[in-house]
Design a protein around this motif. Structure first.
Motif, short mmCIF file in Angstrom:
data_model
loop_
_atom_site.label_atom_id
_atom_site.label_comp_id
_atom_site.label_asym_id
_atom_site.label_seq_id
_atom_site.Cartn_x
_atom_site.Cartn_y
_atom_site.Cartn_z
N TYR A 8 -102.01 133.36 46.84
CA TYR A 8 -102.19 132.78 45.51
C TYR A 8 -103.56 133.07 44.91
O TYR A 8 -103.99 132.41 43.97
CB TYR A 8 -101.92 131.26 45.52
N ASP A 49 -104.21 133.55 41.14
CA ASP A 49 -104.23 132.37 40.28
C ASP A 49 -105.64 132.06 39.75
O ASP A 49 -105.80 131.26 38.84
CB ASP A 49 -103.71 131.13 41.02
N ASN A 52 -106.45 131.85 36.08
CA ASN A 52 -106.03 130.71 35.27
C ASN A 52 -107.21 129.79 34.96
O ASN A 52 -107.05 128.80 34.26
CB ASN A 52 -104.94 129.91 35.98
N TYR A 53 -108.37 130.11 35.51
CA TYR A 53 -109.57 129.30 35.36
C TYR A 53 -110.67 130.13 34.72
O TYR A 53 -110.71 131.35 34.90
CB TYR A 53 -110.07 128.79 36.72
N GLU A 85 -107.97 123.40 44.00
CA GLU A 85 -106.94 123.20 42.98
C GLU A 85 -105.81 124.21 43.11
O GLU A 85 -104.64 123.85 42.96
CB GLU A 85 -107.56 123.29 41.58
N ILE A 86 -106.16 125.46 43.39
CA ILE A 86 -105.12 126.49 43.55
C ILE A 86 -104.25 126.16 44.76
O ILE A 86 -103.01 126.22 44.68
CB ILE A 86 -105.75 127.89 43.70
N ASP A 91 -103.75 123.24 46.17
CA ASP A 91 -102.98 122.03 45.89
C ASP A 91 -101.81 122.29 44.95
O ASP A 91 -100.70 121.78 45.16
CB ASP A 91 -103.90 120.96 45.30
N SER A 92 -102.04 123.10 43.93
CA SER A 92 -100.98 123.33 42.94
C SER A 92 -99.84 124.20 43.47
O SER A 92 -98.78 124.27 42.86
CB SER A 92 -101.57 123.96 41.67
N ASN A 93 -100.05 124.85 44.61
CA ASN A 93 -99.00 125.70 45.18
C ASN A 93 -98.27 125.07 46.36
O ASN A 93 -97.39 125.70 46.95
CB ASN A 93 -99.59 127.06 45.57
N GLN A 148 -96.99 118.94 53.86
CA GLN A 148 -97.73 119.29 52.65
C GLN A 148 -99.22 119.47 52.94
O GLN A 148 -99.85 120.39 52.43
CB GLN A 148 -97.51 118.23 51.56
N TYR A 194 -101.25 122.88 52.30
CA TYR A 194 -102.51 122.88 51.55
C TYR A 194 -103.61 123.51 52.41
O TYR A 194 -104.37 124.36 51.94
CB TYR A 194 -102.89 121.46 51.15
#
Length: 149
Positions: A17, A20, A23-24, A35-36, A38-40, A77, A81
């Motif tokens: 990822y 990604d 995106n920032y 954040e990357i 966590d969001s995946n 999860q 992460y």
């Protein structure tokens, strides 16, 4: 302009990822990586169990790091992460390079070979406490033709 570099890096970074990052446009590298990651993380139970059966080591390491949530779904999860964040840090140099070259490409900034060497050296020196803003500033200075090294 930098399409070959960007496409090669994107293929390398697809599994973790790392792409990604574009995106920032600001923030500390460590915070953005968190954040990357966590969001995946998967939200569907079937996806989590599918991932979990082949990644018990990450689940165990995450449990050691974050504690036992006493909820198998949350535990998987946490493992996911943890795995994603570790992979992002493992490929940090390539991710930072991807971010910088994407910025240069999107803003039509052409740099010389010497500037490219300086940029790559700079990017390798970054750590999680540096910011994406600093990379953008560095690229803007290159655009002005300054020799930054």
């Amino acid at each position: 302009m930098y399409d070959d570099i960007i496409n090669d890096l994107k293929l390398e970074l697809k599994f973790c990822y790392g792409s990604d990052i574009t995106n920032y446009d600001s923030g500390y590298i460590g915070d953005v990586f968190s954040e990357i990651a966590d969001s995946n993380v998967d939200i569907y139970t079937s996806d989590l169990f599918e991932w979990g059966k082949n990644n018990l080591w990450y689940i165990d390491e995450a449990t050691k790091e974050f504690g036992n949530s006493n909820d198998i779904i949350k535990q998987i999860q946490q493992g996911q992460y943890y795995a994603y964040e570790q992979e992002l840090y493992e490929y940090k140099d390539d991710i930072m390079k991807y971010f910088a070259y994407s910025y240069l490409n999107d803003n039509d900034i052409k740099i010389t070979e010497d500037q490219e060497e300086d940029l790559e050296s700079y990017l390798c020196s970054l750590d999680s406490n540096d910011t994406l803003d600093n990379i953008i500033d560095y690229c803007r200075e290159l655009d002005k033709g300054y020799d930054i090294a």
